[in-house]
Design an enzyme around this catalytic site. Structure first.
Site, PDB file in Angstrom:
ATOM      1  CG  ASN A   1      -1.922   1.144   1.333  1.00  0.00           C
ATOM      2  OD1 ASN A   1      -1.460   2.237   0.717  1.00  0.00           O
ATOM      3  ND2 ASN A   1      -3.225   1.016   1.768  1.00  0.00           N
TER       4      ASN A   1
ATOM      5  CD  GLU B   1      -4.333   4.978   0.624  1.00  0.00           C
ATOM      6  OE1 GLU B   1      -4.995   5.757   1.196  1.00  0.00           O
ATOM      7  OE2 GLU B   1      -3.812   3.946   1.400  1.00  0.00           O
TER       8      GLU B   1
ATOM      9  CE1 TYR C   1      -6.913   1.048   1.431  1.00  0.00           C
ATOM     10  CE2 TYR C   1      -7.716   2.169  -0.500  1.00  0.00           C
ATOM     11  CZ  TYR C   1      -7.294   2.005   0.836  1.00  0.00           C
ATOM     12  OH  TYR C   1      -7.052   3.168   1.622  1.00  0.00           O
TER      13      TYR C   1
ATOM     14  CG  ASP D   1      -4.676  -1.700   3.635  1.00  0.00           C
ATOM     15  OD1 ASP D   1      -5.126  -2.219   4.657  1.00  0.00           O
ATOM     16  OD2 ASP D   1      -4.754  -0.323   3.539  1.00  0.00           O
TER      17      ASP D   1
ATOM     18  CG  ASN E   1      -8.388  -0.803   6.216  1.00  0.00           C
ATOM     19  OD1 ASN E   1      -7.371  -0.394   6.583  1.00  0.00           O
ATOM     20  ND2 ASN E   1      -8.669  -0.501   4.677  1.00  0.00           N
TER      21      ASN E   1
ATOM     22  CG  ASP F   1       0.357   5.176   5.698  1.00  0.00           C
ATOM     23  OD1 ASP F   1       0.466   4.681   4.750  1.00  0.00           O
ATOM     24  OD2 ASP F   1      -0.984   5.368   6.276  1.00  0.00           O
ATOM     25  CG  HIS F   2       0.142   0.493   4.471  1.00  0.00           C
ATOM     26  ND1 HIS F   2      -0.629  -0.411   4.926  1.00  0.00           N
ATOM     27  CD2 HIS F   2      -0.734   1.878   4.574  1.00  0.00           C
ATOM     28  CE1 HIS F   2      -1.957  -0.002   5.197  1.00  0.00           C
ATOM     29  NE2 HIS F   2      -1.904   1.333   4.985  1.00  0.00           N
TER      30      HIS F   2
END
EC number: 3.1.11.2
Length: 256
Positions: free
Chosen positions: A7, A35, A106, A145, A147, A242-243
């Site tokens: 991601n 993303e 995603y 991802d 989540n 951030d991933h």
């Protein structure tokens, strides 16, 4: 074969932070991203030896996925799961190969206040049915991802997050259903008890340095492929998002 998923939280920004160095260094057979946050024509990647497949969100600067593969797929389908809005967000790609389906996802976020938890759970129902239908035809490799941190070991502060997005009983329960004799979490298959193995960190100051993270990025494979898994890795040293990237290696020479 080596598969990578990341991601990138904005591909154009990630390119400026070393994406291509990591991409070429991995020499993956297939590289999936989530993303991407761009539309057609906003980036031009020269990836010699790779076929490129893009799934842009209709909303500018939002969501989207892509796959770069050395093997040309038999077919590619897009956005086969979700409600009308989700199907415009570029969240799902399925590449069919002779020996498997490769699914790049995603997963929608249920949001901080759980405002979209019901919508997320509806997605899960449809997504599970979709994967099972694919698996009846040939084995499935799923990445992306998703989540959700599945178990307490998969995030730093499990006790304080039990009612928060990504760690609700409902979201974790759906992941458990996927892993109940159907799919295998490749990282936990090899490293069942490894702690501190996270793939996402908040942008809050020093959070990543202190490794206060969550493992929400996965490679899952059909149960009958688990003995082909030779390595699974979390590349937490790689910055740019951030991933961090995750990868898996499958030895297809083993007999199934």
């Amino acid at each position: 074969m080596k598969y990578v998923s990341w991601n990138v939280n904005g591909l154009r920004a990630c390119i400026k932070k070393g994406f291509l160095d990591f991409f070429h260094g991995m020499e993956a057979d297939l590289f999936a991203v989530q993303e991407i946050k761009l539309q057609e024509g906003q980036v031009d990647l020269d990836l010699e030896g790779y076929e490129q497949y893009w799934n842009y969100a209709e909303k500018k600067g939002y969501s989207g996925t892509a796959v770069f593969t050395k093997r040309e797929p038999v077919s590619v389908s897009y956005n086969d799961v979700g409600n009308a809005r989700q199907r415009t967000e570029g969240r799902l790609m399925t590449l069919e190969f002779a020996d498997c389906f490769f699914v790049n996802v995603y997963t929608p976020n249920s949001q901080r206040d759980l405002a979209r938890l019901d919508e997320r759970l509806s997605w899960e129902e449809e997504f599970h049915a979709y994967l099972k239908a694919l698996d009846r035809q040939k084995p499935v490799i799923v990445c992306g991802d998703m989540n959700v941190a599945h178990q307490e070991i998969d995030l730093k502060n499990s006790k304080t997050n039990k009612k928060n997005s990504g760690f609700t009983p409902e979201e974790r329960g759906y992941m458990s259903q996927l892993l109940d004799g159907f799919l295998v979490d490749t990282y936990r298959f090899l490293y069942r008890d490894r702690e501190g193995a996270y793939t996402w960190w908040s942008y809050m100051k020093t959070v990543r340095e202190r490794n206060i993270g969550w493992r929400i990025d996965y490679f899952l494979v059909s149960e009958r492929l688990k003995e082909h898994v030779s390595e699974a890795a979390i590349h937490s040293e790689v910055l740019g998002s951030d991933h961090c990237p995750v990868s898996v290696e499958l030895d297809w020479r083993k007999k199934r």
